[in-house]
Design a protein around this motif. Structure first.
Motif, PDB file in Angstrom:
ATOM      1  N   THR A   5       6.733  -3.800   6.292  1.00  9.19           N
ATOM      2  CA  THR A   5       5.871  -3.311   5.335  1.00  9.19           C
ATOM      3  C   THR A   5       4.912  -4.256   4.343  1.00  9.19           C
ATOM      4  O   THR A   5       5.926  -5.255   4.061  1.00  9.19           O
ATOM      5  N   TRP A   6       3.937  -4.235   4.064  1.00 11.03           N
ATOM      6  CA  TRP A   6       3.163  -5.118   2.951  1.00 11.03           C
ATOM      7  C   TRP A   6       3.459  -4.251   1.681  1.00 11.03           C
ATOM      8  O   TRP A   6       3.217  -3.113   1.485  1.00 11.03           O
ATOM      9  N   ASP A   7       4.134  -5.377   0.759  1.00 12.38           N
ATOM     10  CA  ASP A   7       4.287  -4.553  -0.599  1.00 12.38           C
ATOM     11  C   ASP A   7       2.879  -4.827  -1.336  1.00 12.38           C
ATOM     12  O   ASP A   7       2.034  -5.653  -0.939  1.00 12.38           O
ATOM     13  N   GLU A   8       2.753  -4.500  -2.539  1.00 12.47           N
ATOM     14  CA  GLU A   8       1.476  -4.229  -3.457  1.00 12.47           C
ATOM     15  C   GLU A   8       1.201  -5.738  -3.830  1.00 12.47           C
ATOM     16  O   GLU A   8       0.189  -6.296  -3.958  1.00 12.47           O
ATOM     17  N   ALA A   9       2.286  -6.508  -4.086  1.00 18.64           N
ATOM     18  CA  ALA A   9       2.124  -7.777  -4.611  1.00 18.64           C
ATOM     19  C   ALA A   9       1.398  -8.608  -3.400  1.00 18.64           C
ATOM     20  O   ALA A   9       0.318  -9.542  -3.502  1.00 18.64           O
ATOM     21  N   GLN A  10       1.759  -8.340  -2.024  1.00 24.93           N
ATOM     22  CA  GLN A  10       1.383  -9.125  -1.176  1.00 24.93           C
ATOM     23  C   GLN A  10      -0.071  -8.559  -0.708  1.00 24.93           C
ATOM     24  O   GLN A  10      -0.954  -9.406  -0.568  1.00 24.93           O
ATOM     25  N   LEU A  11      -0.543  -7.577  -0.682  1.00 25.08           N
ATOM     26  CA  LEU A  11      -1.706  -7.053  -0.544  1.00 25.08           C
ATOM     27  C   LEU A  11      -2.676  -7.284  -1.757  1.00 25.08           C
ATOM     28  O   LEU A  11      -3.703  -7.826  -1.265  1.00 25.08           O
ATOM     29  N   SER A  12      -2.269  -7.452  -2.913  1.00 17.71           N
ATOM     30  CA  SER A  12      -3.136  -8.035  -3.988  1.00 17.71           C
ATOM     31  C   SER A  12      -3.655  -9.600  -3.833  1.00 17.71           C
ATOM     32  O   SER A  12      -4.655  -9.886  -3.782  1.00 17.71           O
TER      33      SER A  12
END
Length: 98
Positions: A5-12
């Protein structure tokens, strides 16, 4: 990365780099070796739009268009009737030899 899954840091980071106009390959490398396809798939699912289409660029275009004194007009295509064929025919409709 099918099960990951993509974490929030990667998404930002993905959103930031995509808005700055980075390529999908470069973003994948900065995110830890993700493939270009994985990055583009996530961009598509997030509906992020074209690369580099950040708010500043869009605002600059809108401001420049608003400050222009000339109205924006589109050139219309002129109607051209079809050209007649280049064949010569006699009264019976048979082609003449010339």
């Amino acid at each position: 990365m099918r099960g990951d899954t993509w974490d929030e840091a990667q998404l930002s980071l993905l959103r930031k780099l995509w808005a700055e106009g980075e390529t999908a390959h470069a973003i994948g490398a900065k995110l830890g070796g993700l493939s270009r396809s994985a990055v583009l798939g996530k961009i598509f699912r997030l509906r992020l739009g074209p690369a580099g289409a950040g708010k500043k660029k869009l605002a600059a275009q809108t401001t420049a268009a608003a400050q222009s004194s000339e109205p924006i007009t589109r050139r219309r295509r002129s109607f051209r009737p079809p050209k007649p064929p280049n064949t010569k025919t006699d009264r019976t409709g048979k082609r003449c030899s010339n």
